[in-house]
Design an enzyme around this catalytic site. Sequence first.
Site, PDB file in Angstrom:
ATOM      1  N   LYS A 198      13.965  21.762  19.232  1.00  0.00           N
ATOM      2  CA  LYS A 198      13.048  21.527  18.122  1.00  0.00           C
ATOM      3  C   LYS A 198      13.361  20.186  17.460  1.00  0.00           C
ATOM      4  O   LYS A 198      14.518  19.769  17.384  1.00  0.00           O
ATOM      5  CB  LYS A 198      13.179  22.655  17.071  1.00  0.00           C
ATOM      6  CG  LYS A 198      12.839  24.031  17.620  1.00  0.00           C
ATOM      7  CD  LYS A 198      13.204  25.142  16.667  1.00  0.00           C
ATOM      8  CE  LYS A 198      12.950  26.489  17.326  1.00  0.00           C
ATOM      9  NZ  LYS A 198      13.518  27.611  16.564  1.00  0.00           N
ATOM     10  N   HIS A 223      16.154  31.597  13.755  1.00  0.00           N
ATOM     11  CA  HIS A 223      15.314  31.948  14.897  1.00  0.00           C
ATOM     12  C   HIS A 223      15.652  31.132  16.143  1.00  0.00           C
ATOM     13  O   HIS A 223      16.120  29.983  16.052  1.00  0.00           O
ATOM     14  CB  HIS A 223      13.841  31.710  14.545  1.00  0.00           C
ATOM     15  CG  HIS A 223      13.367  32.538  13.401  1.00  0.00           C
ATOM     16  ND1 HIS A 223      12.232  32.246  12.683  1.00  0.00           N
ATOM     17  CD2 HIS A 223      13.893  33.650  12.819  1.00  0.00           C
ATOM     18  CE1 HIS A 223      12.075  33.137  11.720  1.00  0.00           C
ATOM     19  NE2 HIS A 223      13.075  34.004  11.773  1.00  0.00           N
ATOM     20  N   LYS A 258      10.761  40.482   9.328  1.00  0.00           N
ATOM     21  CA  LYS A 258      11.512  40.165  10.554  1.00  0.00           C
ATOM     22  C   LYS A 258      12.875  39.594  10.200  1.00  0.00           C
ATOM     23  O   LYS A 258      13.896  39.965  10.792  1.00  0.00           O
ATOM     24  CB  LYS A 258      10.719  39.151  11.386  1.00  0.00           C
ATOM     25  CG  LYS A 258      11.459  38.606  12.581  1.00  0.00           C
ATOM     26  CD  LYS A 258      10.570  37.693  13.425  1.00  0.00           C
ATOM     27  CE  LYS A 258      10.843  36.231  13.158  1.00  0.00           C
ATOM     28  NZ  LYS A 258      10.114  35.319  14.070  1.00  0.00           N
ATOM     29  N   ASP A 259      12.939  38.728   9.208  1.00  0.00           N
ATOM     30  CA  ASP A 259      14.209  38.090   8.854  1.00  0.00           C
ATOM     31  C   ASP A 259      15.084  39.027   8.049  1.00  0.00           C
ATOM     32  O   ASP A 259      16.299  39.054   8.202  1.00  0.00           O
ATOM     33  CB  ASP A 259      13.934  36.792   8.088  1.00  0.00           C
ATOM     34  CG  ASP A 259      13.318  35.738   8.999  1.00  0.00           C
ATOM     35  OD1 ASP A 259      12.751  34.768   8.472  1.00  0.00           O
ATOM     36  OD2 ASP A 259      13.382  35.920  10.230  1.00  0.00           O
ATOM     37  N   TYR A 264       7.203  20.635  12.890  1.00  0.00           N
ATOM     38  CA  TYR A 264       8.213  20.508  13.933  1.00  0.00           C
ATOM     39  C   TYR A 264       7.612  20.650  15.320  1.00  0.00           C
ATOM     40  O   TYR A 264       6.633  21.372  15.510  1.00  0.00           O
ATOM     41  CB  TYR A 264       9.373  21.485  13.725  1.00  0.00           C
ATOM     42  CG  TYR A 264       9.013  22.932  13.608  1.00  0.00           C
ATOM     43  CD1 TYR A 264       8.464  23.451  12.439  1.00  0.00           C
ATOM     44  CD2 TYR A 264       9.256  23.804  14.652  1.00  0.00           C
ATOM     45  CE1 TYR A 264       8.145  24.779  12.318  1.00  0.00           C
ATOM     46  CE2 TYR A 264       8.957  25.147  14.538  1.00  0.00           C
ATOM     47  CZ  TYR A 264       8.402  25.630  13.368  1.00  0.00           C
ATOM     48  OH  TYR A 264       8.090  26.967  13.252  1.00  0.00           O
ATOM     49  N   ASP A 316       3.234  21.447  18.555  1.00  0.00           N
ATOM     50  CA  ASP A 316       3.538  21.080  17.161  1.00  0.00           C
ATOM     51  C   ASP A 316       3.318  22.302  16.280  1.00  0.00           C
ATOM     52  O   ASP A 316       2.328  23.030  16.464  1.00  0.00           O
ATOM     53  CB  ASP A 316       2.610  19.952  16.678  1.00  0.00           C
ATOM     54  CG  ASP A 316       3.110  18.566  17.068  1.00  0.00           C
ATOM     55  OD1 ASP A 316       2.323  17.603  16.982  1.00  0.00           O
ATOM     56  OD2 ASP A 316       4.288  18.442  17.480  1.00  0.00           O
ATOM     57  N   ARG A 352       0.830  -1.226   0.000  1.00  0.00           N
ATOM     58  CA  ARG A 352       0.000   0.000   0.000  1.00  0.00           C
ATOM     59  C   ARG A 352       0.855   1.261   0.000  1.00  0.00           C
ATOM     60  O   ARG A 352       0.400   2.333  -0.393  1.00  0.00           O
ATOM     61  CB  ARG A 352      -0.904   0.000   1.243  1.00  0.00           C
ATOM     62  CG  ARG A 352      -1.856  -1.176   1.341  1.00  0.00           C
ATOM     63  CD  ARG A 352      -2.423  -1.309   2.747  1.00  0.00           C
ATOM     64  NE  ARG A 352      -1.317  -1.564   3.694  1.00  0.00           N
ATOM     65  CZ  ARG A 352      -1.517  -1.574   5.028  1.00  0.00           C
ATOM     66  NH1 ARG A 352      -2.714  -1.321   5.542  1.00  0.00           N
ATOM     67  NH2 ARG A 352      -0.493  -1.823   5.833  1.00  0.00           N
ATOM     68  N   ARG A 396      13.389  30.932   6.090  1.00  0.00           N
ATOM     69  CA  ARG A 396      12.846  31.264   7.410  1.00  0.00           C
ATOM     70  C   ARG A 396      13.950  31.082   8.452  1.00  0.00           C
ATOM     71  O   ARG A 396      14.512  29.991   8.559  1.00  0.00           O
ATOM     72  CB  ARG A 396      11.662  30.357   7.746  1.00  0.00           C
ATOM     73  CG  ARG A 396      10.474  30.471   6.769  1.00  0.00           C
ATOM     74  CD  ARG A 396       9.425  29.438   7.063  1.00  0.00           C
ATOM     75  NE  ARG A 396       8.323  29.462   6.098  1.00  0.00           N
ATOM     76  CZ  ARG A 396       7.119  29.980   6.385  1.00  0.00           C
ATOM     77  NH1 ARG A 396       6.883  30.533   7.567  1.00  0.00           N
ATOM     78  NH2 ARG A 396       6.148  29.955   5.477  1.00  0.00           N
TER      79      ARG A 396
HETATM   80  C1  LIG Z   1       6.877  30.375  15.718  1.00  0.00           C
HETATM   81  C2  LIG Z   1       5.446  30.768  15.937  1.00  0.00           C
HETATM   82  C3  LIG Z   1       4.870  31.800  15.233  1.00  0.00           C
HETATM   83  N1  LIG Z   1       3.567  32.120  15.459  1.00  0.00           N
HETATM   84  C4  LIG Z   1       2.968  33.208  14.665  1.00  0.00           C
HETATM   85  C5  LIG Z   1       3.714  34.524  14.661  1.00  0.00           C
HETATM   86  C6  LIG Z   1       3.408  35.092  13.285  1.00  0.00           C
HETATM   87  O1  LIG Z   1       2.155  35.754  13.318  1.00  0.00           O
HETATM   88  C7  LIG Z   1       3.275  33.858  12.401  1.00  0.00           C
HETATM   89  C8  LIG Z   1       4.531  33.544  11.613  1.00  0.00           C
HETATM   90  O2  LIG Z   1       5.605  33.527  12.548  1.00  0.00           O
HETATM   91  P1  LIG Z   1       7.105  33.576  12.024  1.00  0.00           P
HETATM   92  O3  LIG Z   1       7.184  34.575  10.905  1.00  0.00           O
HETATM   93  O4  LIG Z   1       8.019  33.736  13.206  1.00  0.00           O
HETATM   94  O5  LIG Z   1       7.242  32.107  11.427  1.00  0.00           O
HETATM   95  P2  LIG Z   1       8.579  31.489  10.770  1.00  0.00           P
HETATM   96  O6  LIG Z   1       9.329  32.542  10.024  1.00  0.00           O
HETATM   97  O7  LIG Z   1       8.132  30.278  10.074  1.00  0.00           O
HETATM   98  O8  LIG Z   1       9.478  31.101  12.019  1.00  0.00           O
HETATM   99  C9  LIG Z   1       9.595  29.768  12.469  1.00  0.00           C
HETATM  100  O9  LIG Z   1      10.480  29.088  11.621  1.00  0.00           O
HETATM  101  C10 LIG Z   1      11.834  29.029  12.021  1.00  0.00           C
HETATM  102  C11 LIG Z   1      12.598  28.212  11.015  1.00  0.00           C
HETATM  103  C12 LIG Z   1      11.948  28.466  13.385  1.00  0.00           C
HETATM  104  O10 LIG Z   1      12.859  27.695  13.720  1.00  0.00           O
HETATM  105  C13 LIG Z   1      10.990  28.914  14.395  1.00  0.00           C
HETATM  106  O11 LIG Z   1      10.374  27.785  14.968  1.00  0.00           O
HETATM  107  C14 LIG Z   1       9.956  29.849  13.932  1.00  0.00           C
HETATM  108  O12 LIG Z   1      10.465  31.116  14.259  1.00  0.00           O
HETATM  109  O13 LIG Z   1       2.976  32.771  13.317  1.00  0.00           O
HETATM  110  C15 LIG Z   1       2.785  31.455  16.373  1.00  0.00           C
HETATM  111  O14 LIG Z   1       1.602  31.770  16.574  1.00  0.00           O
HETATM  112  N2  LIG Z   1       3.351  30.434  17.090  1.00  0.00           N
HETATM  113  C16 LIG Z   1       4.645  30.060  16.911  1.00  0.00           C
HETATM  114  O15 LIG Z   1       5.111  29.103  17.576  1.00  0.00           O
END
Ligand SMILES: Cc1cn([C@H]2C[C@H](O)[C@@H](COP(=O)(O)OP(=O)(O)O[C@H]3O[C@H](C)C(=O)[C@H](O)[C@H]3O)O2)c(=O)[nH]c1=O
Length: 187
Positions: free
Chosen positions: A73, A63, A170-171, A133, A48, A24, A60
């Site tokens: 993580k 962080h 942010k990044d 993750y 999660d 399968r 991304r």
């Molecule tokens: C991380 C996180 C974010 N958010 C909200 C905050 C923002 O409104 C939105 C996007 O967040 P952010 O731009 O920080 O997401 P990524 O750029 O994917 O960041 C993540 O990806 C990199 C690779 C990582 O290792 C971190 O776990 C995490 O920072 O989700 C949440 O509500 N909960 C959360 O746990």
Amino acid sequence: MLDVRPLGLDGVLELTPRRLHDERGFFVETYNAAALAAKGIDIVFVQDNHSCSARAGTLRGLHYQLPPRAQAKLVRAVRGSVFDVVVDLRQNSPTFAKWCGIELSAAKGNQVLVPVGFAHGFVTLEPNTDILYKVSDFYAPDHDRAIRFDDPDIGIEWPVDAGGLQLSAKDRDAPFLADAAVFKGIE
Ligand SMILES: Cc1cn([C@H]2C[C@H](O)[C@@H](COP(=O)(O)OP(=O)(O)O[C@H]3O[C@H](C)C(=O)[C@H](O)[C@H]3O)O2)c(=O)[nH]c1=O
């Protein structure tokens, strides 16, 4: 049932749970706390996360969350693939500011374990890449930090052209390591 490979930085591991194939398709235990504990990995994950990136070249990171809300993580690609990077931010570490990278793909089914004290980021290698993750502490915006992906003091060799990257504000505006808060007192 779980292969573990060190990636050269203290506690940063590639984990590959074994897939059980039949006519399968396959079945795999993508997370099993007892299997991790049997390998000496005793981390309790409490949340999660799932990020979906439409374009290849979506970056991304880098962080991390500062203590007392620092996160370990466990990262995997459930669709597509990424080049995943981990950076040692422990000020007293002999590998401070050193990085390691690994390709995570849905096809390989491999995962990376990012311990507390390290920054994490990835760049997608194909469109429509989904990353799932687990994290060991809840999201804490006040403790959430970023460092520039292209900091020359870290020197990450991203396998994509910097010109075509998709980054969040942010990044794009993240500080360099020299101006960032790091982990003190964690060996
Ligand atoms: C991380 C996180 C974010 N958010 C909200 C905050 C923002 O409104 C939105 C996007 O967040 P952010 O731009 O920080 O997401 P990524 O750029 O994917 O960041 C993540 O990806 C990199 C690779 C990582 O290792 C971190 O776990 C995490 O920072 O989700 C949440 O509500 N909960 C959360 O746990």
